[in-house]
Scaffold this motif. Structure first.
Motif, PDB file in Angstrom:
ATOM      1  N   ASN A  98     -40.226 -21.589  -4.289  1.00 18.44           N
ATOM      2  CA  ASN A  98     -41.282 -21.557  -3.266  1.00 18.44           C
ATOM      3  C   ASN A  98     -40.791 -22.125  -1.942  1.00 18.44           C
ATOM      4  O   ASN A  98     -41.152 -21.616  -0.862  1.00 18.44           O
ATOM      5  CB  ASN A  98     -42.509 -22.330  -3.749  1.00 18.44           C
ATOM      6  CG  ASN A  98     -43.262 -21.601  -4.842  1.00 18.44           C
ATOM      7  OD1 ASN A  98     -43.099 -20.398  -5.020  1.00 18.44           O
ATOM      8  ND2 ASN A  98     -44.078 -22.323  -5.594  1.00 18.44           N
ATOM      9  N   LYS A  99     -39.979 -23.189  -2.000  1.00 20.88           N
ATOM     10  CA  LYS A  99     -39.429 -23.757  -0.761  1.00 20.88           C
ATOM     11  C   LYS A  99     -38.583 -22.719  -0.029  1.00 20.88           C
ATOM     12  O   LYS A  99     -38.669 -22.581   1.192  1.00 20.88           O
ATOM     13  CB  LYS A  99     -38.584 -24.997  -1.083  1.00 20.88           C
ATOM     14  CG  LYS A  99     -39.397 -26.256  -1.270  1.00 20.88           C
ATOM     15  CD  LYS A  99     -38.503 -27.434  -1.615  1.00 20.88           C
ATOM     16  CE  LYS A  99     -37.929 -28.035  -0.371  1.00 20.88           C
ATOM     17  NZ  LYS A  99     -37.171 -29.295  -0.663  1.00 20.88           N
ATOM     18  N   GLN A 100     -37.784 -21.991  -0.802  1.00 22.96           N
ATOM     19  CA  GLN A 100     -36.933 -20.964  -0.193  1.00 22.96           C
ATOM     20  C   GLN A 100     -37.788 -19.852   0.407  1.00 22.96           C
ATOM     21  O   GLN A 100     -37.504 -19.370   1.512  1.00 22.96           O
ATOM     22  CB  GLN A 100     -35.954 -20.389  -1.226  1.00 22.96           C
ATOM     23  CG  GLN A 100     -34.980 -19.391  -0.653  1.00 22.96           C
ATOM     24  CD  GLN A 100     -34.085 -20.007   0.409  1.00 22.96           C
ATOM     25  OE1 GLN A 100     -33.574 -21.108   0.237  1.00 22.96           O
ATOM     26  NE2 GLN A 100     -33.906 -19.293   1.513  1.00 22.96           N
ATOM     27  N   GLU A 101     -38.834 -19.448  -0.299  1.00 18.91           N
ATOM     28  CA  GLU A 101     -39.717 -18.401   0.221  1.00 18.91           C
ATOM     29  C   GLU A 101     -40.407 -18.857   1.499  1.00 18.91           C
ATOM     30  O   GLU A 101     -40.530 -18.086   2.463  1.00 18.91           O
ATOM     31  CB  GLU A 101     -40.755 -18.010  -0.833  1.00 18.91           C
ATOM     32  CG  GLU A 101     -40.196 -17.195  -1.973  1.00 18.91           C
ATOM     33  CD  GLU A 101     -41.243 -16.852  -3.044  1.00 18.91           C
ATOM     34  OE1 GLU A 101     -42.432 -17.143  -2.833  1.00 18.91           O
ATOM     35  OE2 GLU A 101     -40.841 -16.304  -4.067  1.00 18.91           O
ATOM     36  N   ILE A 102     -40.842 -20.110   1.529  1.00 20.36           N
ATOM     37  CA  ILE A 102     -41.488 -20.646   2.736  1.00 20.36           C
ATOM     38  C   ILE A 102     -40.495 -20.656   3.897  1.00 20.36           C
ATOM     39  O   ILE A 102     -40.826 -20.270   5.030  1.00 20.36           O
ATOM     40  CB  ILE A 102     -42.063 -22.049   2.471  1.00 20.36           C
ATOM     41  CG1 ILE A 102     -43.286 -21.940   1.558  1.00 20.36           C
ATOM     42  CG2 ILE A 102     -42.438 -22.764   3.767  1.00 20.36           C
ATOM     43  CD1 ILE A 102     -43.786 -23.277   1.031  1.00 20.36           C
TER      44      ILE A 102
END
Length: 122
Positions: A98-102
């Motif tokens: 999720n951090k990477q997607e954000i």
């Protein structure tokens, strides 16, 4: 009268019968055993020794049952811990994803904002 060895063997068989039916109340077991003690052992073994044998057998059964239940509880706790660790690892993986997607979405948003500025300037 039976020999002492035969009487001991009979009492041991009777004690084994107690093991076969551990759920029977102690008072009932004592009554049944005492009746048999009078028949097969008479004054040689007496009610005190029979009660002692029964008490020891019952305590052994109860101790083994407690140990079995303790092992079962420990096994279930370990299963819960394994499941929680698995879920924790999955949550960490998802958090990283999720951090990477954000981060990607923020970069894309900046690019789109720059496109909008260039289109307005043109």
């Amino acid at each position: 009268m039976a020999s002492l060895q035969e009487e001991v063997r009979d009492v041991c068989k009777l004690a084994d019968a107690v093991l076969d039916n551990p759920t029977t109340p102690i008072s009932e077991l004592e009554r049944n055993i005492l009746t048999w003690a009078v028949i097969i052992g008479g004054p040689i073994f007496g009610p005190t020794i029979i009660r002692w044998l029964i008490k020891n057998k019952i305590e052994k059964i109860e101790r083994e049952e407690k140990e079995r239940m303790l092992r079962e509880v420990i096994c279930k706790q370990q299963a819960v811990i394994r499941r929680l660790n698995k879920e924790l690892e999955e949550n960490r993986r998802l958090h990283k994803q999720n951090k990477q997607e954000i981060k990607n979405l923020k970069e894309m948003n900046k690019m789109l904002e720059e496109c909008i500025k260039k289109l307005k300037a043109a």
